[in-house]
Design a protein around this motif. Structure first.
Motif, PDB file in Angstrom:
ATOM      1  N   ALA A  25      42.460  37.414  34.289  1.00  0.00           N
ATOM      2  CA  ALA A  25      41.691  37.648  35.136  1.00  0.00           C
ATOM      3  C   ALA A  25      41.357  36.492  36.204  1.00  0.00           C
ATOM      4  O   ALA A  25      41.146  36.719  37.420  1.00  0.00           O
ATOM      5  CB  ALA A  25      40.434  38.175  34.759  1.00  0.00           C
ATOM      6  N   ASP A  28      43.763  34.639  39.387  1.00  0.00           N
ATOM      7  CA  ASP A  28      44.015  35.064  40.800  1.00  0.00           C
ATOM      8  C   ASP A  28      43.011  34.532  41.440  1.00  0.00           C
ATOM      9  O   ASP A  28      41.677  34.546  41.309  1.00  0.00           O
ATOM     10  CB  ASP A  28      43.948  36.505  40.747  1.00  0.00           C
ATOM     11  N   ARG A  31      40.015  37.052  42.669  1.00  0.00           N
ATOM     12  CA  ARG A  31      39.195  37.176  41.460  1.00  0.00           C
ATOM     13  C   ARG A  31      38.082  35.905  41.013  1.00  0.00           C
ATOM     14  O   ARG A  31      37.147  36.053  40.692  1.00  0.00           O
ATOM     15  CB  ARG A  31      39.930  37.647  40.345  1.00  0.00           C
ATOM     16  N   ARG A  32      38.800  34.720  41.216  1.00  0.00           N
ATOM     17  CA  ARG A  32      37.936  33.496  40.937  1.00  0.00           C
ATOM     18  C   ARG A  32      36.947  33.444  41.986  1.00  0.00           C
ATOM     19  O   ARG A  32      35.891  33.054  41.748  1.00  0.00           O
ATOM     20  CB  ARG A  32      38.811  32.476  40.952  1.00  0.00           C
ATOM     21  N   ILE A  34      35.463  35.882  43.455  1.00  0.00           N
ATOM     22  CA  ILE A  34      34.496  37.016  43.106  1.00  0.00           C
ATOM     23  C   ILE A  34      33.586  36.156  42.046  1.00  0.00           C
ATOM     24  O   ILE A  34      32.327  36.200  42.256  1.00  0.00           O
ATOM     25  CB  ILE A  34      35.250  38.182  42.764  1.00  0.00           C
ATOM     26  N   CYS A  47      29.934  45.630  45.535  1.00  0.00           N
ATOM     27  CA  CYS A  47      31.367  45.299  45.795  1.00  0.00           C
ATOM     28  C   CYS A  47      31.521  45.140  47.385  1.00  0.00           C
ATOM     29  O   CYS A  47      32.296  44.319  47.850  1.00  0.00           O
ATOM     30  CB  CYS A  47      31.973  46.563  45.549  1.00  0.00           C
ATOM     31  N   HIS A  62      40.786  44.537  41.822  1.00  0.00           N
ATOM     32  CA  HIS A  62      40.403  43.214  41.281  1.00  0.00           C
ATOM     33  C   HIS A  62      39.055  43.260  40.551  1.00  0.00           C
ATOM     34  O   HIS A  62      38.954  42.606  39.541  1.00  0.00           O
ATOM     35  CB  HIS A  62      40.123  42.153  42.392  1.00  0.00           C
ATOM     36  N   PHE A  63      37.985  43.856  41.197  1.00  0.00           N
ATOM     37  CA  PHE A  63      36.850  44.430  40.312  1.00  0.00           C
ATOM     38  C   PHE A  63      37.059  45.142  38.747  1.00  0.00           C
ATOM     39  O   PHE A  63      36.682  44.747  37.926  1.00  0.00           O
ATOM     40  CB  PHE A  63      35.976  45.116  41.078  1.00  0.00           C
ATOM     41  N   LEU A  66      38.508  42.404  36.649  1.00  0.00           N
ATOM     42  CA  LEU A  66      37.533  41.325  35.769  1.00  0.00           C
ATOM     43  C   LEU A  66      36.593  42.216  34.890  1.00  0.00           C
ATOM     44  O   LEU A  66      36.173  41.693  34.151  1.00  0.00           O
ATOM     45  CB  LEU A  66      36.819  40.976  37.253  1.00  0.00           C
ATOM     46  N   ASN A  83      27.355  44.164  40.509  1.00  0.00           N
ATOM     47  CA  ASN A  83      28.452  43.632  39.915  1.00  0.00           C
ATOM     48  C   ASN A  83      27.482  42.154  39.372  1.00  0.00           C
ATOM     49  O   ASN A  83      26.702  41.691  40.086  1.00  0.00           O
ATOM     50  CB  ASN A  83      29.600  42.949  40.561  1.00  0.00           C
TER      51      ASN A  83
END
Lengths: 113, 113
Positions: A25, A28, A31-32, A34, A47, A62-63, A66, A83
DNA sequence: GTCAAACTTTGATGCTCATCGACCTTTGAG
DNA sequence: CTCAAAGGTCGATGAGCATCAAAGTTTGAC
């Protein structure tokens, strides 16, 4: 039974979180990012409020990655999907891992491809 | 000029080590196993002494990824290529990251595909 | 009921990467 | 010099994944 919200997908229990999934996860950059935005904000974010360089359908993907890895928790408020960073769960399972990624994320500028 | 050994490829300087590269290196279970074996041994190990589930040519590829990411250092002794875990360099650049991966690697059994 | 907002789902596409077998290279021993 | 040991190099292959546009769904406001 009063199901909380049928739209909310599955989250792994703390003991089900695997290092492999967390690394997959966080490897990427999107994603990092996020996770880092969530950490910096200090509060839950929907989101749509994230600043991301990809299409919305990609962001949804991506969510999901994660969430299934156990890095974030998601819940609905109206039509907005909120989130939360699962910092406590991650810290107790893999101490130091999340902090190391987040600290490097904020101090080290993103490598521009 | 007394070049040390023409067979030795490039290693990144400590400040050149990026989180992205380290995560990409450690996300692969085979490479994480290499790092873990190196850590458990507490001494340098030649490429051939590792217990790996892949062909030799594939192992060579994995060692290269780890080296270019700055996770291991390589040097020759005769025909044997020795490997050192760059724990100090990694710890000073991304504190806690390596330990988190290694600790989880030894306590959490590998997910069998 | 109607409508817009906020996401999700659904293919489709393109690229990267792990994997392998086969062959080549370098080194040290005899 | 000759040979074996230890690896590296070279395509080729196949799977997985990030990406997008287009269409679908769910909710809350009016």
């Amino acid at each position: 039974m009063s199901r909380p919200d049928a739209r909310i997908p599955e989250h792994p229990e703390p003991h089900e979180i695997t290092l492999q999934a967390v690394l997959e996860a966080l490897v990427d950059p999107v994603r990092r990012s996020i996770a880092a935005q969530l950490h910096r904000a200090g509060e839950d974010i929907s989101c749509g409020k994230f600043d991301l360089p990809v299409a919305r359908s990609t962001a949804t993907h991506h969510f999901g990655v994660l969430r299934e890895a156990g890095v974030i928790r998601q819940y609905y408020v109206g039509t907005s999907r909120m989130n939360t960073l699962r910092a406590d769960d991650l810290n107790s399972r893999f101490p130091g891992l999340l902090d190391a990624c987040l600290q490097a994320e904020t101090t080290t500028p993103d490598p521009e491809p």
